[in-house]
Design a protein around this motif. Structure first.
Motif, short mmCIF file in Angstrom:
data_model
loop_
_atom_site.label_atom_id
_atom_site.label_comp_id
_atom_site.label_asym_id
_atom_site.label_seq_id
_atom_site.Cartn_x
_atom_site.Cartn_y
_atom_site.Cartn_z
N GLU A 23 0.84 -1.21 0.00
CA GLU A 23 0.00 0.00 0.00
C GLU A 23 0.87 1.25 0.00
N TRP A 27 1.14 4.48 -2.99
CA TRP A 27 0.36 5.58 -2.40
C TRP A 27 -0.16 6.54 -3.45
N VAL A 98 -2.59 1.86 5.78
CA VAL A 98 -3.97 1.57 6.16
C VAL A 98 -4.68 1.09 4.90
N ARG A 103 -9.20 4.44 5.24
CA ARG A 103 -8.40 5.67 5.30
C ARG A 103 -9.26 6.89 5.65
N ARG A 109 -3.36 8.14 12.10
CA ARG A 109 -2.84 8.94 13.22
C ARG A 109 -2.77 8.10 14.50
N ASN A 135 3.23 13.21 -1.07
CA ASN A 135 2.36 12.36 -0.27
C ASN A 135 1.82 13.19 0.90
N LEU A 140 0.72 14.80 7.91
CA LEU A 140 0.34 14.02 9.09
C LEU A 140 1.57 13.82 9.99
N TYR A 141 2.69 13.46 9.39
CA TYR A 141 3.90 13.23 10.19
C TYR A 141 4.33 14.52 10.90
C1 LIG Z 1 -0.90 7.67 5.00
C2 LIG Z 1 -1.90 6.82 5.74
C3 LIG Z 1 -1.18 5.77 6.59
C4 LIG Z 1 -2.69 7.76 6.71
O1 LIG Z 1 -3.66 7.02 7.38
P1 LIG Z 1 -5.16 7.52 7.42
O2 LIG Z 1 -5.89 6.59 8.32
O3 LIG Z 1 -5.67 7.66 6.03
O4 LIG Z 1 -4.98 8.97 8.08
P2 LIG Z 1 -5.89 9.67 9.17
O5 LIG Z 1 -7.33 9.39 8.90
O6 LIG Z 1 -5.37 9.34 10.53
O7 LIG Z 1 -5.64 11.19 8.81
C5 LIG Z 1 -4.52 11.88 9.28
C6 LIG Z 1 -4.57 13.29 8.73
O8 LIG Z 1 -4.37 13.26 7.32
C7 LIG Z 1 -5.45 13.92 6.66
N1 LIG Z 1 -5.77 13.15 5.46
C8 LIG Z 1 -6.27 11.91 5.40
N2 LIG Z 1 -6.40 11.52 4.11
C9 LIG Z 1 -5.99 12.58 3.36
C10 LIG Z 1 -5.88 12.79 1.96
N3 LIG Z 1 -6.23 11.85 1.07
N4 LIG Z 1 -5.38 13.97 1.53
C11 LIG Z 1 -5.01 14.93 2.42
N5 LIG Z 1 -5.08 14.78 3.77
C12 LIG Z 1 -5.58 13.61 4.22
C13 LIG Z 1 -6.59 13.85 7.61
O9 LIG Z 1 -7.47 14.93 7.36
C14 LIG Z 1 -5.91 13.96 8.95
O10 LIG Z 1 -5.64 15.27 9.30
P3 LIG Z 1 -6.52 16.00 10.44
O11 LIG Z 1 -6.40 15.12 11.66
O12 LIG Z 1 -5.86 17.32 10.56
O13 LIG Z 1 -7.91 16.03 9.91
C15 LIG Z 1 -2.93 6.11 4.80
O14 LIG Z 1 -3.68 7.07 4.12
C16 LIG Z 1 -2.26 5.17 3.80
O15 LIG Z 1 -2.05 4.01 4.08
N6 LIG Z 1 -1.92 5.70 2.61
C17 LIG Z 1 -1.27 4.91 1.57
C18 LIG Z 1 0.09 4.42 1.99
C19 LIG Z 1 1.03 5.54 2.40
O16 LIG Z 1 1.05 6.60 1.81
N7 LIG Z 1 1.80 5.26 3.46
C20 LIG Z 1 2.78 6.19 3.96
C21 LIG Z 1 4.04 6.11 3.14
S1 LIG Z 1 5.28 7.22 3.77
#
Ligand SMILES: CC(C)(COP(=O)(O)OP(=O)(O)OC[C@H]1O[C@@H](n2cnc3c(N)ncnc32)[C@H](O)[C@@H]1OP(=O)(O)O)[C@@H](O)C(=O)NCCC(=O)NCCS
Length: 163
Positions: A23, A27, A98, A103, A109, A135, A140-141
């Motif tokens: 995943e 991304w 996730v 997601r 988070r 990304n 988030l980080y």
């Molecule tokens: C990155 C990832 C782990 C985040 O997990 P998630 O469950 O979707 O994230 P959360 O729901 O906890 O959201 C965290 C924050 O990101 C924001 N967010 C979530 N999806 C978003 C999107 N598509 N675009 C922009 N912001 C986004 C949320 O609004 C939240 O911010 P807030 O708390 O200020 O509202 C998940 O989206 C994922 O697996 N993505 C694909 C794989 C990936 O990119 N992994 C990381 C590689 S470094």
């Protein structure tokens, strides 16, 4: 996070963690590299090969039936290992993913917070990661206390102090 719970990652989670590496590698919208292709890459394979080693730890989000929907974990790499987020000896690198359906509901988070707590409890002073430019996960980080310490043309290395 309604209806989900978070548990420690276990030795039997290796195949699911590999799914999450796939995943993470896919991304970007429109990218769909097949699992065998992703895991043939030594960097990607290195995040899960031989899971679970003694210094590995992580957390897994599970649905009410106990099915995993996301995970965050860390691994300590030697300096000569193929890993994107290597910072220094003894600084673990984290990976998070996730499942698409789950997601944007707070799972990522919650997993980040869980894995950070696990690293702190294990006595690590810092936690590192690598994220590709573009990304949204980078935001988030940052909001979870990670800061960019190095960049290449395609990705940033981010570190969080755990003190
Ligand atoms: C990155 C990832 C782990 C985040 O997990 P998630 O469950 O979707 O994230 P959360 O729901 O906890 O959201 C965290 C924050 O990101 C924001 N967010 C979530 N999806 C978003 C999107 N598509 N675009 C922009 N912001 C986004 C949320 O609004 C939240 O911010 P807030 O708390 O200020 O509202 C998940 O989206 C994922 O697996 N993505 C694909 C794989 C990936 O990119 N992994 C990381 C590689 S470094």
């Amino acid at each position: 996070m309604t209806a989900l719970s978070i548990r420690p990652a276990a030795p039997g989670d290796g195949a699911f963690l590999a799914d999450m590496v796939v995943e993470a590698a896919n991304w970007r919208d429109g990218t769909n590299r097949p699992r065998p292709v992703v895991l043939a890459d030594p960097v990607h394979r290195g995040y899960v090969a031989g899971w679970q080693r003694p210094a590995d730890a992580g957390v897994v989000a599970v649905d009410p039936e106990g099915r995993p929907v996301g995970a965050a974990w860390y691994r300590v790499f030697p300096p000569d290992a193929a890993a994107h987020g290597f910072v220094a000896a003894g600084v673990p690198e984290l990976i998070v993913g996730v499942r698409p359906l789950w997601r944007a509901q707070g799972v990522g988070r919650a997993l980040l917070q869980g894995v950070t707590d696990a690293a702190r409890r294990a006595g690590f002073a810092r936690l590192a990661l690598s994220v590709e430019h573009g990304n949204f996960a980078a935001a988030l980080y940052r909001s979870e206390g990670f800061a960019v310490i190095a960049s290449t043309a395609t990705r940033d290395t981010m570190v969080r102090r755990l003190g």
